[in-house]
Scaffold this motif. Structure first.
Motif, PDB file in Angstrom:
ATOM      1  N   MET A  55      -0.250  -2.156   8.542  1.00 40.25           N
ATOM      2  CA  MET A  55      -1.030  -0.930   8.369  1.00 40.25           C
ATOM      3  C   MET A  55      -1.995  -1.137   7.204  1.00 40.25           C
ATOM      4  O   MET A  55      -1.636  -1.739   6.194  1.00 40.25           O
ATOM      5  CB  MET A  55      -0.107   0.255   8.095  1.00 40.25           C
ATOM      6  CG  MET A  55       0.928   0.507   9.192  1.00 40.25           C
ATOM      7  SD  MET A  55       0.211   1.151  10.706  1.00 40.25           S
ATOM      8  CE  MET A  55      -0.129   2.831  10.212  1.00 40.25           C
ATOM      9  N   LEU A  56      -3.207  -0.618   7.328  1.00 39.12           N
ATOM     10  CA  LEU A  56      -4.217  -0.796   6.291  1.00 39.12           C
ATOM     11  C   LEU A  56      -4.498   0.511   5.558  1.00 39.12           C
ATOM     12  O   LEU A  56      -4.153   0.674   4.399  1.00 39.12           O
ATOM     13  CB  LEU A  56      -5.506  -1.359   6.898  1.00 39.12           C
ATOM     14  CG  LEU A  56      -5.371  -2.681   7.660  1.00 39.12           C
ATOM     15  CD1 LEU A  56      -6.721  -3.114   8.221  1.00 39.12           C
ATOM     16  CD2 LEU A  56      -4.791  -3.760   6.774  1.00 39.12           C
ATOM     17  N   HIS A  57      -5.132   1.453   6.247  1.00 40.02           N
ATOM     18  CA  HIS A  57      -5.562   2.700   5.615  1.00 40.02           C
ATOM     19  C   HIS A  57      -4.866   3.886   6.272  1.00 40.02           C
ATOM     20  O   HIS A  57      -4.161   3.737   7.261  1.00 40.02           O
ATOM     21  CB  HIS A  57      -7.080   2.854   5.731  1.00 40.02           C
ATOM     22  CG  HIS A  57      -7.845   1.617   5.358  1.00 40.02           C
ATOM     23  ND1 HIS A  57      -7.817   1.098   4.076  1.00 40.02           N
ATOM     24  CD2 HIS A  57      -8.620   0.785   6.087  1.00 40.02           C
ATOM     25  CE1 HIS A  57      -8.573   0.004   4.033  1.00 40.02           C
ATOM     26  NE2 HIS A  57      -9.057  -0.212   5.248  1.00 40.02           N
ATOM     27  N   ASN A  94       2.084  -2.378   2.612  1.00 34.49           N
ATOM     28  CA  ASN A  94       1.517  -1.466   1.612  1.00 34.49           C
ATOM     29  C   ASN A  94       0.182  -2.000   1.088  1.00 34.49           C
ATOM     30  O   ASN A  94       0.074  -2.474  -0.044  1.00 34.49           O
ATOM     31  CB  ASN A  94       2.504  -1.267   0.464  1.00 34.49           C
ATOM     32  CG  ASN A  94       2.158  -0.056  -0.380  1.00 34.49           C
ATOM     33  OD1 ASN A  94       1.043   0.470  -0.306  1.00 34.49           O
ATOM     34  ND2 ASN A  94       3.098   0.396  -1.180  1.00 34.49           N
ATOM     35  N   TYR A  95      -0.851  -1.899   1.934  1.00 34.11           N
ATOM     36  CA  TYR A  95      -2.174  -2.393   1.533  1.00 34.11           C
ATOM     37  C   TYR A  95      -2.793  -1.543   0.430  1.00 34.11           C
ATOM     38  O   TYR A  95      -3.597  -2.040  -0.362  1.00 34.11           O
ATOM     39  CB  TYR A  95      -3.108  -2.485   2.742  1.00 34.11           C
ATOM     40  CG  TYR A  95      -3.176  -3.870   3.332  1.00 34.11           C
ATOM     41  CD1 TYR A  95      -4.015  -4.837   2.799  1.00 34.11           C
ATOM     42  CD2 TYR A  95      -2.368  -4.226   4.407  1.00 34.11           C
ATOM     43  CE1 TYR A  95      -4.071  -6.117   3.326  1.00 34.11           C
ATOM     44  CE2 TYR A  95      -2.420  -5.513   4.949  1.00 34.11           C
ATOM     45  CZ  TYR A  95      -3.274  -6.448   4.398  1.00 34.11           C
ATOM     46  OH  TYR A  95      -3.318  -7.729   4.911  1.00 34.11           O
ATOM     47  N   GLU A  96      -2.447  -0.265   0.363  1.00 36.20           N
ATOM     48  CA  GLU A  96      -3.000   0.576  -0.711  1.00 36.20           C
ATOM     49  C   GLU A  96      -2.597   0.026  -2.074  1.00 36.20           C
ATOM     50  O   GLU A  96      -3.429  -0.124  -2.972  1.00 36.20           O
ATOM     51  CB  GLU A  96      -2.520   2.016  -0.566  1.00 36.20           C
ATOM     52  CG  GLU A  96      -3.039   2.912  -1.698  1.00 36.20           C
ATOM     53  CD  GLU A  96      -2.514   4.338  -1.648  1.00 36.20           C
ATOM     54  OE1 GLU A  96      -2.576   5.005  -2.692  1.00 36.20           O
ATOM     55  OE2 GLU A  96      -2.061   4.778  -0.573  1.00 36.20           O
ATOM     56  N   CYS A  97      -1.320  -0.307  -2.227  1.00 32.93           N
ATOM     57  CA  CYS A  97      -0.863  -0.825  -3.519  1.00 32.93           C
ATOM     58  C   CYS A  97      -1.239  -2.283  -3.725  1.00 32.93           C
ATOM     59  O   CYS A  97      -1.369  -2.733  -4.864  1.00 32.93           O
ATOM     60  CB  CYS A  97       0.643  -0.638  -3.669  1.00 32.93           C
ATOM     61  SG  CYS A  97       1.092   1.057  -4.099  1.00 32.93           S
ATOM     62  N   TYR A  98      -1.448  -3.028  -2.642  1.00 32.42           N
ATOM     63  CA  TYR A  98      -1.948  -4.403  -2.782  1.00 32.42           C
ATOM     64  C   TYR A  98      -3.252  -4.402  -3.572  1.00 32.42           C
ATOM     65  O   TYR A  98      -3.416  -5.136  -4.546  1.00 32.42           O
ATOM     66  CB  TYR A  98      -2.161  -5.036  -1.404  1.00 32.42           C
ATOM     67  CG  TYR A  98      -3.165  -6.164  -1.416  1.00 32.42           C
ATOM     68  CD1 TYR A  98      -2.871  -7.371  -2.036  1.00 32.42           C
ATOM     69  CD2 TYR A  98      -4.436  -6.008  -0.853  1.00 32.42           C
ATOM     70  CE1 TYR A  98      -3.811  -8.397  -2.083  1.00 32.42           C
ATOM     71  CE2 TYR A  98      -5.371  -7.020  -0.889  1.00 32.42           C
ATOM     72  CZ  TYR A  98      -5.056  -8.219  -1.505  1.00 32.42           C
ATOM     73  OH  TYR A  98      -5.992  -9.223  -1.561  1.00 32.42           O
ATOM     74  N   ASN A 156      -0.591   3.093 -11.008  1.00 29.73           N
ATOM     75  CA  ASN A 156       0.349   4.194 -11.274  1.00 29.73           C
ATOM     76  C   ASN A 156       0.012   5.416 -10.409  1.00 29.73           C
ATOM     77  O   ASN A 156       0.899   6.086  -9.874  1.00 29.73           O
ATOM     78  CB  ASN A 156       0.311   4.566 -12.758  1.00 29.73           C
ATOM     79  CG  ASN A 156       1.506   5.398 -13.170  1.00 29.73           C
ATOM     80  OD1 ASN A 156       2.610   4.892 -13.345  1.00 29.73           O
ATOM     81  ND2 ASN A 156       1.284   6.696 -13.327  1.00 29.73           N
ATOM     82  N   HIS A 157      -1.292   5.682 -10.247  1.00 30.83           N
ATOM     83  CA  HIS A 157      -1.728   6.806  -9.404  1.00 30.83           C
ATOM     84  C   HIS A 157      -1.272   6.592  -7.961  1.00 30.83           C
ATOM     85  O   HIS A 157      -0.770   7.517  -7.313  1.00 30.83           O
ATOM     86  CB  HIS A 157      -3.247   6.938  -9.463  1.00 30.83           C
ATOM     87  CG  HIS A 157      -3.803   7.928  -8.478  1.00 30.83           C
ATOM     88  ND1 HIS A 157      -3.741   9.289  -8.680  1.00 30.83           N
ATOM     89  CD2 HIS A 157      -4.400   7.754  -7.274  1.00 30.83           C
ATOM     90  CE1 HIS A 157      -4.279   9.914  -7.641  1.00 30.83           C
ATOM     91  NE2 HIS A 157      -4.694   8.995  -6.780  1.00 30.83           N
ATOM     92  N   SER A 158      -1.443   5.361  -7.453  1.00 28.46           N
ATOM     93  CA  SER A 158      -1.020   5.076  -6.080  1.00 28.46           C
ATOM     94  C   SER A 158       0.485   5.233  -5.918  1.00 28.46           C
ATOM     95  O   SER A 158       0.966   5.790  -4.917  1.00 28.46           O
ATOM     96  CB  SER A 158      -1.425   3.643  -5.686  1.00 28.46           C
ATOM     97  OG  SER A 158      -2.826   3.551  -5.554  1.00 28.46           O
ATOM     98  N   LEU A 159       1.252   4.757  -6.897  1.00 29.02           N
ATOM     99  CA  LEU A 159       2.711   4.846  -6.808  1.00 29.02           C
ATOM    100  C   LEU A 159       3.179   6.302  -6.897  1.00 29.02           C
ATOM    101  O   LEU A 159       4.124   6.697  -6.199  1.00 29.02           O
ATOM    102  CB  LEU A 159       3.357   3.997  -7.912  1.00 29.02           C
ATOM    103  CG  LEU A 159       3.190   2.487  -7.725  1.00 29.02           C
ATOM    104  CD1 LEU A 159       3.638   1.732  -8.972  1.00 29.02           C
ATOM    105  CD2 LEU A 159       3.957   2.002  -6.500  1.00 29.02           C
TER     106      LEU A 159
END
Length: 433
Positions: free
Chosen positions: A214-216, A233-237, A253-256
């Motif tokens: 999954m990407l977005h 978890n491409y967002e956190c990558y 930190n915002h993404s987590l």
């Protein structure tokens, strides 16, 4: 589930084993090379391997010709079966790449359509227009994945196609005793197909693991009780390397917080995404980070955050390669594994991760956050681990409340006295319990 307490190791078999890019049809048992790497994989602390495609294909593995035959460039089915048995003897799980969205031009049903056109019994296996033409001048048009016409898109609304693919999965489980599938371009896969696949694998093997690429967007659309167990978890990558390169740990930190934080609207609380700092499709992390002293720290953050950590072969010793050099540069064959300070550090991270219920299942709370430092808490069933990162060239004195004066660093095993605060050296990481 076993995957939630595991550390994954990704191998791209065709590259790893030094196979030629084009399928030359010559049988060579290159896959046997992986047997020699099992001690290294165990030493690094991985207990699951995710294999990129290894079934018969035109070139790079994602253009499948035969779902039930090991690529001739890697060997025969018996060779892979022996490898799976060896891995299982060493308590290493096996996850294969399930490429179900598209096939190669050498896939027999597609070859039949090109030959027999409207008389082919496979005509509706694909998205075909007999009045058009293709880039390959086939005298018919077909849908390729994202405009790539070496990747012929399957019609997953055709029950015959779905039954064919599920039969292949049954074969993989019965013949090789695989433990899971990583689904290529899962974001393209039909919801009903994913539901059928999930029901099918659940009926064949307990704790079978399905993780989707999954990407977005919202991963919950396909990661839920009826479909996938997990997603990449491409967002956190992106957030991981970008936070270190811009010296702005607020980003990751915002993404987590968005994914796993304490608020009710958190996206993936209680779920286990596949975490990574690089893979077969992207530039190696050692080539992305502008400050090489951040290399151990990005792994410490990745292993400490919620998720299932995955190491891409070669990156555990800091191998460099840029995507601009082409995919083969990202997927090389190494003569033997290397073991250096980075590898040793990752080994310690893997040991800490696998042995800690808080790191495997704990929730996420941000405790201290600056541009160059972050401390977050992972808590599970009343036990906490504090993941502490100092990405600065200077030491940092951290102040936060702990319910005990002496704590153990799960990475080094050292006992730390917190009576006078916590002084973190430059470029350091701790898992405090």
């Amino acid at each position: 589930m076993w995957a939630y307490e595991s550390v994954f190791y990704q191998i791209y078999p065709l590259g790893f084993c030094g196979a030629p890019f084009e399928n030359d049809g010559k049988l060579k048992k290159r896959i046997q090379k992986i047997h020699d790497w099992i001690p290294h994989i165990k030493k690094v602390g991985a207990n699951a391997i995710y294999f990129s495609p290894l079934f018969e294909s035109d070139t790079h593995g994602y253009n499948t010709r035969d779902y039930k035959k090991l690529d001739v460039r890697l060997g025969e089915n018996e060779d892979f079966k022996a490898l799976c048995e060896d891995l299982h003897k060493n308590d290493i799980k096996v996850v294969l790449d399930g490429v179900f969205n598209h096939v190669g031009r050498g896939f027999e049903p597609f070859v039949d359509v090109c030959k027999n056109r409207e008389h082919s019994k496979y005509l509706n296996w694909f998205h075909i227009d007999l009045n058009g033409n293709s880039n390959y001048n086939d005298g018919l048009w077909y849908e390729g994945w994202e405009g790539n016409y070496d990747l012929v898109k399957l019609n997953l609304n055709n029950n015959e196609v779905v039954e064919y693919l599920l039969d292949a999965v049954t074969y993989w489980i019965q013949e090789f005793d695989i433990d899971g599938l990583r689904l290529d371009v899962a974001y393209c896969l039909d919801f009903e197909f994913l539901k059928r696949l999930r029901r099918h694998v659940d009926s064949l093997k307990n704790d079978f693991f399905l993780v989707g690429e999954m990407l977005h967007g919202d991963y919950n659309q396909r990661m839920n009780e009826e479909m996938l167990n997990s997603a990449t978890n491409y967002e956190c990558y992106k957030g991981l390397y970008s936070s270190f390169n811009s010296m702005n740990l607020f980003e990751i930190n915002h993404s987590l917080l968005r994914q796993f934080g304490p608020e009710q609207w958190t996206l993936y609380k209680g779920k286990h995404l596949l975490s990574f700092v690089d893979n077969h499709d992207v530039t190696r992390i050692a080539s992305i980070l502008t400050n090489k002293k951040h290399l151990p720290l990005i792994y410490a953050l990745m292993f400490g955050m919620p998720g299932i950590p995955c190491i891409y072969y070669g990156s555990e010793w800091g191998f460099e390669a840029d995507k601009s050099q082409g995919d083969p540069a990202l997927r090389p064959a190494f003569q033997a594994p290397e073991y250096n300070e980075l590898t040793e550090f990752i080994t310690k991270l893997a040991g800490a991760k696998k042995s800690s219920p808080a790191l495997n299942y704990g929730d996420f709370t941000s405790v201290v956050l600056t541009n160059r430092q972050c401390i977050f808490k992972r808590e599970f069933q009343g036990k906490s681990v504090y993941v502490c990162i100092n990405a600065d060239e200077n030491e940092y004195e951290a102040h936060f409340e702990l319910n005990k004066i002496k704590v153990t660093d799960l990475i080094s095993g050292d006992i730390i006295d917190m009576n006078d605060g916590f002084l973190m050296p430059a470029y350091s990481a701790y898992y405090l319990m």
